[in-house]
Design an enzyme around this catalytic site. Sequence first.
Site, PDB file in Angstrom:
ATOM      1  N   CYS A  47       0.998  -1.151  -0.187  1.00 21.91           N
ATOM      2  CA  CYS A  47      -0.501   0.011   0.034  1.00 21.91           C
ATOM      3  C   CYS A  47       0.782   0.590  -0.143  1.00 21.91           C
ATOM      4  CB  CYS A  47      -0.861  -0.183   1.054  1.00 21.91           C
ATOM      5  SG  CYS A  47      -2.266   1.960   1.468  1.00 21.91           S
ATOM      6  N   HIS A  48       0.205   2.410  -0.298  1.00 18.00           N
ATOM      7  CA  HIS A  48       1.150   3.485  -0.820  1.00 18.00           C
ATOM      8  C   HIS A  48       1.334   3.783   0.859  1.00 18.00           C
ATOM      9  CE1 HIS A  48       2.112   6.850  -3.961  1.00 18.00           C
ATOM     10  NE2 HIS A  48       2.159   6.960  -2.731  1.00 18.00           N
ATOM     11  N   THR A  49       0.686   3.114   1.659  1.00 18.31           N
ATOM     12  CA  THR A  49       1.016   4.018   3.130  1.00 18.31           C
ATOM     13  C   THR A  49       2.282   2.857   3.804  1.00 18.31           C
ATOM     14  OG1 THR A  49      -1.055   4.139   4.125  1.00 18.31           O
ATOM     15  CG2 THR A  49       0.364   4.242   5.689  1.00 18.31           C
ATOM     16  N   HIS A  69       1.158  -3.934   6.066  1.00 19.21           N
ATOM     17  CA  HIS A  69      -0.425  -4.230   6.881  1.00 19.21           C
ATOM     18  C   HIS A  69      -1.851  -4.639   5.969  1.00 19.21           C
ATOM     19  CE1 HIS A  69      -0.224  -0.657   5.005  1.00 19.21           C
ATOM     20  NE2 HIS A  69      -1.141  -0.166   5.085  1.00 19.21           N
ATOM     21  N   GLU A  70      -1.119  -5.040   4.511  1.00 20.88           N
ATOM     22  CA  GLU A  70      -2.387  -5.773   3.737  1.00 20.88           C
ATOM     23  C   GLU A  70      -1.809  -7.175   3.944  1.00 20.88           C
ATOM     24  OE1 GLU A  70      -3.820  -2.158   0.990  1.00 20.88           O
ATOM     25  OE2 GLU A  70      -4.062  -4.310  -0.885  1.00 20.88           O
ATOM     26  N   CYS A  99     -10.786  -3.729  19.763  1.00 19.04           N
ATOM     27  CA  CYS A  99     -11.710  -5.115  21.216  1.00 19.04           C
ATOM     28  C   CYS A  99     -13.088  -5.127  21.500  1.00 19.04           C
ATOM     29  CB  CYS A  99     -10.289  -4.312  22.043  1.00 19.04           C
ATOM     30  SG  CYS A  99     -11.618  -2.576  22.209  1.00 19.04           S
ATOM     31  N   CYS A 102     -12.986  -0.742  24.436  1.00 21.39           N
ATOM     32  CA  CYS A 102     -12.815   0.113  25.202  1.00 21.39           C
ATOM     33  C   CYS A 102     -14.164   1.289  24.587  1.00 21.39           C
ATOM     34  CB  CYS A 102     -11.559   0.470  24.729  1.00 21.39           C
ATOM     35  SG  CYS A 102     -11.966   1.460  22.590  1.00 21.39           S
ATOM     36  N   CYS A 105     -14.559   2.037  21.120  1.00 22.44           N
ATOM     37  CA  CYS A 105     -15.754   0.504  20.067  1.00 22.44           C
ATOM     38  C   CYS A 105     -16.978   0.827  20.982  1.00 22.44           C
ATOM     39  CB  CYS A 105     -15.421  -0.834  20.739  1.00 22.44           C
ATOM     40  SG  CYS A 105     -13.325  -1.069  19.458  1.00 22.44           S
ATOM     41  N   CYS A 113      -9.725   1.756  17.737  1.00 20.36           N
ATOM     42  CA  CYS A 113      -9.805   1.319  19.156  1.00 20.36           C
ATOM     43  C   CYS A 113      -8.624   2.001  19.505  1.00 20.36           C
ATOM     44  CB  CYS A 113      -9.846  -0.375  18.851  1.00 20.36           C
ATOM     45  SG  CYS A 113      -9.548  -1.067  20.289  1.00 20.36           S
ATOM     46  N   ARG A 117      -3.397   1.007  20.270  1.00 14.45           N
ATOM     47  CA  ARG A 117      -3.067   1.847  19.886  1.00 14.45           C
ATOM     48  C   ARG A 117      -1.444   2.438  19.858  1.00 14.45           C
ATOM     49  NH1 ARG A 117      -0.510   4.259  16.538  1.00 14.45           N
ATOM     50  NH2 ARG A 117      -1.042   5.866  14.699  1.00 14.45           N
ATOM     51  N   CYS A 177      -6.917  -3.698   3.692  1.00 15.44           N
ATOM     52  CA  CYS A 177      -6.794  -1.678   3.847  1.00 15.44           C
ATOM     53  C   CYS A 177      -7.401  -0.995   3.002  1.00 15.44           C
ATOM     54  CB  CYS A 177      -5.064  -1.813   4.063  1.00 15.44           C
ATOM     55  SG  CYS A 177      -5.034  -0.219   3.951  1.00 15.44           S
ATOM     56  N   ARG A 340      -2.655  -2.501  -7.072  1.00 15.54           N
ATOM     57  CA  ARG A 340      -1.695  -3.718  -6.067  1.00 15.54           C
ATOM     58  C   ARG A 340      -0.695  -5.189  -6.442  1.00 15.54           C
ATOM     59  NH1 ARG A 340      -2.470   0.225  -2.609  1.00 15.54           N
ATOM     60  NH2 ARG A 340      -3.510  -0.255  -0.646  1.00 15.54           N
TER      61      ARG A 340
HETATM   62  N1  LIG Z   1      -7.284   7.053   5.896  1.00 20.15           N
HETATM   63  C1  LIG Z   1      -6.940   5.302   5.213  1.00 20.15           C
HETATM   64  O1  LIG Z   1      -6.873   4.276   6.045  1.00 20.15           O
HETATM   65  C2  LIG Z   1      -6.020   4.771   4.105  1.00 20.15           C
HETATM   66  C3  LIG Z   1      -4.563   6.270   3.669  1.00 20.15           C
HETATM   67  N2  LIG Z   1      -4.120   5.365   2.788  1.00 20.15           N
HETATM   68  C4  LIG Z   1      -3.478   6.666   1.750  1.00 20.15           C
HETATM   69  O2  LIG Z   1      -4.036   6.990   0.770  1.00 20.15           O
HETATM   70  C5  LIG Z   1      -3.543   7.062  -0.131  1.00 20.15           C
HETATM   71  C6  LIG Z   1      -3.799   6.110  -1.111  1.00 20.15           C
HETATM   72  O3  LIG Z   1      -3.175   4.772  -1.355  1.00 20.15           O
HETATM   73  P1  LIG Z   1      -3.078   3.911  -3.190  1.00 20.15           P
HETATM   74  O4  LIG Z   1      -4.386   3.983  -3.463  1.00 20.15           O
HETATM   75  O5  LIG Z   1      -2.895   2.967  -2.124  1.00 20.15           O
HETATM   76  O6  LIG Z   1      -2.088   4.697  -3.487  1.00 20.15           O
HETATM   77  P2  LIG Z   1      -2.210   4.352  -4.658  1.00 20.15           P
HETATM   78  O7  LIG Z   1      -0.076   5.419  -5.413  1.00 20.15           O
HETATM   79  O8  LIG Z   1      -2.006   3.637  -5.090  1.00 20.15           O
HETATM   80  O9  LIG Z   1      -2.656   5.842  -5.462  1.00 20.15           O
HETATM   81  C7  LIG Z   1      -2.210   6.893  -5.130  1.00 20.15           C
HETATM   82  C8  LIG Z   1      -3.193   7.555  -7.071  1.00 20.15           C
HETATM   83  O10 LIG Z   1      -3.240   8.931  -6.585  1.00 20.15           O
HETATM   84  C9  LIG Z   1      -2.406   9.743  -7.745  1.00 20.15           C
HETATM   85  N3  LIG Z   1      -1.408  11.056  -7.855  1.00 20.15           N
HETATM   86  C10 LIG Z   1      -0.705  10.949  -6.913  1.00 20.15           C
HETATM   87  N4  LIG Z   1      -0.097  12.157  -7.197  1.00 20.15           N
HETATM   88  C11 LIG Z   1      -1.714  13.463  -7.868  1.00 20.15           C
HETATM   89  C12 LIG Z   1      -2.268  14.524  -7.824  1.00 20.15           C
HETATM   90  N5  LIG Z   1      -1.200  15.334  -7.145  1.00 20.15           N
HETATM   91  N6  LIG Z   1      -2.916  14.569  -7.920  1.00 20.15           N
HETATM   92  C13 LIG Z   1      -3.627  13.721  -8.453  1.00 20.15           C
HETATM   93  N7  LIG Z   1      -3.885  12.414  -8.778  1.00 20.15           N
HETATM   94  C14 LIG Z   1      -2.586  12.412  -7.778  1.00 20.15           C
HETATM   95  C15 LIG Z   1      -1.278   8.680  -8.434  1.00 20.15           C
HETATM   96  O11 LIG Z   1      -0.795   8.144  -9.315  1.00 20.15           O
HETATM   97  P3  LIG Z   1       0.345   8.377  -9.620  1.00 20.15           P
HETATM   98  O12 LIG Z   1       0.316   6.618 -10.146  1.00 20.15           O
HETATM   99  O13 LIG Z   1       0.806   8.560 -11.065  1.00 20.15           O
HETATM  100  O14 LIG Z   1       1.772   8.522  -9.199  1.00 20.15           O
HETATM  101  C16 LIG Z   1      -2.144   6.817  -7.887  1.00 20.15           C
HETATM  102  O15 LIG Z   1      -2.962   7.370  -8.227  1.00 20.15           O
HETATM  103  C17 LIG Z   1      -2.493   6.898   0.149  1.00 20.15           C
HETATM  104  O16 LIG Z   1      -1.492   8.583   0.564  1.00 20.15           O
HETATM  105  C18 LIG Z   1      -2.520   6.363   1.308  1.00 20.15           C
HETATM  106  O17 LIG Z   1      -1.182   6.665   2.260  1.00 20.15           O
HETATM  107  C19 LIG Z   1      -4.555   3.966   2.252  1.00 20.15           C
HETATM  108  C20 LIG Z   1      -4.652   2.732   2.806  1.00 20.15           C
HETATM  109  C21 LIG Z   1      -5.873   3.521   3.749  1.00 20.15           C
HETATM  110  N1  LIG Z   2       1.460   7.726  11.621  1.00 18.79           N
HETATM  111  C1  LIG Z   2       0.800   8.953  10.387  1.00 18.79           C
HETATM  112  C2  LIG Z   2      -0.253   8.328  10.445  1.00 18.79           C
HETATM  113  C3  LIG Z   2      -0.864   7.019   9.644  1.00 18.79           C
HETATM  114  C4  LIG Z   2      -2.234   6.783   8.930  1.00 18.79           C
HETATM  115  O1  LIG Z   2      -2.867   7.911   8.543  1.00 18.79           O
HETATM  116  N2  LIG Z   2      -2.537   6.116   8.627  1.00 18.79           N
HETATM  117  C5  LIG Z   2      -4.168   5.367   8.460  1.00 18.79           C
HETATM  118  C6  LIG Z   2      -3.898   4.154   7.584  1.00 18.79           C
HETATM  119  S1  LIG Z   2      -3.270   3.870   6.429  1.00 18.79           S
HETATM  120  C7  LIG Z   2      -3.136   3.080   5.666  1.00 18.79           C
HETATM  121  O2  LIG Z   2      -2.359   2.583   5.005  1.00 18.79           O
HETATM  122  C8  LIG Z   2      -4.632   5.274   8.963  1.00 18.79           C
HETATM  123  O3  LIG Z   2      -6.093   4.724   9.346  1.00 18.79           O
HETATM  124  N3  LIG Z   2      -4.636   6.016  10.903  1.00 18.79           N
HETATM  125  C9  LIG Z   2      -5.172   5.530  12.154  1.00 18.79           C
HETATM  126  C10 LIG Z   2      -4.717   5.152  12.990  1.00 18.79           C
HETATM  127  O4  LIG Z   2      -5.282   4.406  14.265  1.00 18.79           O
HETATM  128  O5  LIG Z   2      -2.924   4.785  12.724  1.00 18.79           O
HETATM  129  C11 LIG Z   2       1.445   9.916  11.219  1.00 18.79           C
HETATM  130  O6  LIG Z   2       1.132   9.834  12.551  1.00 18.79           O
HETATM  131  O7  LIG Z   2       1.433  10.378  10.575  1.00 18.79           O
END
Ligand SMILES: NC(=O)C1=CN([C@@H]2O[C@H](COP(=O)(O)OP(=O)(O)OC[C@H]3O[C@@H](n4cnc5c(N)ncnc54)[C@H](OP(=O)(O)O)[C@@H]3O)[C@@H](O)[C@H]2O)C=CC1
Ligand SMILES: N[C@@H](CCC(=O)N[C@@H](CSC=O)C(=O)NCC(=O)O)C(=O)O
Length: 876
Positions: A47-49, A69-70, A99, A102, A105, A113, A117, A177, A340
Amino acid sequence: MATQGQVITCKAAVAWEPNKPLVIEDVQVAPPQAGEVRIKILFTALCHTDAYTWGGKDPEGLFPCILGHEAAGIVESVGEGVTEVQAGDHVIPCYQAECRECKFCKSGKTNLCGKVRVATGAGVMMNDRQSRFSINGKPIFHFMGTSTFSQYTVVHDVSVAKINPQAPLDKVCLLGCGVPTGLGAVWNTAKVEPGSIVAIFGLGTVGLAVAEGAKSAGASRVIGIDIDSKKYDTAKHFGVTEFVNPKDHDKPIQQGWGTSVIVGVAASGQEISTRPFQLVTGRVWKGTAFGGFKSRTQVPWLVEKYLKKEIKVDEYITHNMKLGEINEAFHLMHEGGCLRRVVAILGGWVSLDTIQRSLLWCAMTRNELSEFYRCRRGLKFILVPSLSPFRTIIGGRAWMFLVERWKCSVPVVRQSQAHILPHLISKLPDDILVLVLNFLSLRDSARTSLLSRRWKNLWTLISGTLEFDASKTMEDMRWLRKERSFERPRYANWVNRVMGKHRSLKLEELKICFDLDNSYCLDINKWVEFAAVKEVKKLDLGFPGRWGGMLRNPYCLHISVLCNKIWGKLRSDAFCSLTDLNLSFVDVNDDVVEYFLDKCHNLVNLCIKGSNSLIKVEVSECEGFNLKSLKILECPLIKVVKISTPNLVSFGYDGPLIDMPFNKVPNLSEVYFGGNNTISLANRSKELFGYFSMLKILKLDMSSSVYNFNHVARAFDTQVPELSNLEQLELSIMAYCDQCIIWPCLMIKAAPLLHRFSMKMMFKCTDQDLYDRDDQLLLNEDQIRKLREAVLFTHQSVKEVELYGFSDHRNIHMAELWLRLVDIAVSLEKVTIDVRHPCLKESPWLNVKTQELDKARERVRLFVQKHSKPIDILVL
Ligand SMILES: NC(=O)C1=CN([C@@H]2O[C@H](COP(=O)(O)OP(=O)(O)OC[C@H]3O[C@@H](n4cnc5c(N)ncnc54)[C@H](OP(=O)(O)O)[C@@H]3O)[C@@H](O)[C@H]2O)C=CC1
Ligand SMILES: N[C@@H](CCC(=O)N[C@@H](CSC=O)C(=O)NCC(=O)O)C(=O)O
């Protein structure tokens, strides 16, 4: 579980420092403590994270750590007090815990949760605030409470979602994820209503899952915004209806109000801001973590939705890779077409494609399967994988073949319908699937157990070959000096585990080959017993040392193991089905060999190699005795080989110069000699056998007489055996001076009916000593004249010549002399010249430089161009 409560050493991709390539390390994973679960991870996606933390942007990022994490896997063991999962459960580790106790939850307002954490953010486990990962005592941090880039990981029990075991783990790992985040951002966080307009910034996995969620929620327009316009095509399949590339605009194109859901993770210090007026006038800012899903409760629900085809998952997977390719997987992240990347953490990949291919192959080559099909009236289809690699091999003929073979009762599934193949395969009866599994390697067939519950134990019913192939590990042990003390018990455990699970009553073939000495005799004795009980037809046991030779303390197969004295379980007709027996670097004495020759009346091929205790082999004529091929190789103390059996066709020997009384072997037509005494054996063959002139095939390996310079010195005066019926001659020589060519040339001359001549030349490439000796062996004028004379003849019947190891970088005369063979053989039709070293050509350790090989190839080509005969020439 054998590993329960033990520290497990396994492979993991360790991030030692931000932005530095991950390193595959042997990591110690401590057993789970109270409230913890140890999981065998089978598949993980990136994942991008992961990239964000690896890139050093995560304020919570700690190094060294194990990212990931995925993922999906199987519970290996659980700690005290864990009740909701147990060993063997299929699970998805969840970075967002649940859990159910908490404050958070229970609130019903968030999926976040609070229970663990604080520990997951600090890279440790809650119980003792320590990591369960270490490398030689040095702790390695956990990541997001999951650390799935490891073959085994330990997580909190509140972070484990137990899922339907029918679900394919290589697919549903994505539900850990990215996909839920996108779907949940729409369904749970934004709560998109029918008719809404949705705009998505960034069309990666999460963005496309948002599109899918928006489409299913009934959005009227789904606008994809991305800086890469090529993504629109793919995005349409997920529900995107319009596309905007910000690069095509220099000012905002839309104003309005609504709800923004922030998903992307941004580095510390990065902020978003707006004028309060924007919010005052109806705009809403929200964020979502894991799409607002309650992990333990809702991940299993998402898995069910996937199984019912209500949500997509497979479509997000663009790459299947292996753990060793994980850095490449990170680099791919930045490629436009990449969504992916799923990494197989344990071993390689076996997919339904492999099975389909195998099915087709065995359908085409094995009559029994077609008969099988004919007998089963209910079964009316055959699956044709029109995958490109297959197409290249068999082309359109495969279609014709199938249509012909099964007439109209065989509807063929075309590539455009490939998506229904898994469904059709699942309709095949178990016995067909087992038949198919027989055509996969042991590792691949065992890997099918991961496909779903149905496949879990099918591989244990295979009755074809169990080959415990560890050639790659052996190679690593040789060149990378991988530790034997670590690899030996692993290999033995593998064999024991598989044999423990194997359920078929019979087995065609058992092959075991590894660097195991006599300290493993109890295990190996059990394997021999296993072979007897399963009535194997072909048994191949090899226990060579690291360099392929004898071990100091070789495994000794004692007669008591065969005669029921130890195990007491073998039937008196044990091994009566044996047709092929190959014992290599197994110490056997005369009694053991006699036992096999006496008891195994179906024995056709027998090879004994590298036994220190073998003194005498006597094969005498008796009724119903079928032995056709006998090889006695590298048995240093052998004194007598006495043979009298009319069926013997092929005989091989490599050892001391001894008497070999051969009687009544009228069918003997193929002989092999190797080792230090090859030339002497061949020269004395007439007195040894008396049968030499009737041979059709002769194979002589003279390569190990490298330091025996006397042979070379005497080369001009050597007598050649009588070869009046010889059709095929194969020689291996150590090519360190021009004289080496003389003896083979004399042999060709002495074989008027020779049809095919094959020569392997070994070069000692790095031995300076040998270079020095070369100088001493330089020919004088007289010798050069004799040498040229030796090759001045014509041969009428040679049609095919193969020269392996043909490299001219050592010796100028030799190259020219060998190429003269092409002139000598007037009826020549085909020449194969391979410039690589015959033993090292497949090895990465080839120590001849590429330029030297290219030079040799060029030389051959120049020669070929000069040559006017219409012959088929292949230069490798
Ligand atoms: N909040 C949450 O729970 C979660 C958050 N995330 C976050 O979500 C984001 C996406 O993750 P993921 O789908 O895995 O990543 P990906 O790399 O699959 O997707 C990101 C997409 O955004 C495009 N992109 C990059 N820069 C720009 C821009 N300036 N404007 C528009 N599009 C842009 C990328 O293009 P290109 O491929 O050309 O770079 C890519 O297609 C990440 O920041 C990740 O950390 C992920 C999972 C859970
Ligand atoms: N550790 C980072 C924050 C990372 C973050 O925002 N994680 C997301 C999930 S991203 C998944 O791919 C999230 O859900 N966070 C909630 C949590 O409890 O971690 C920072 O400190 O900026």
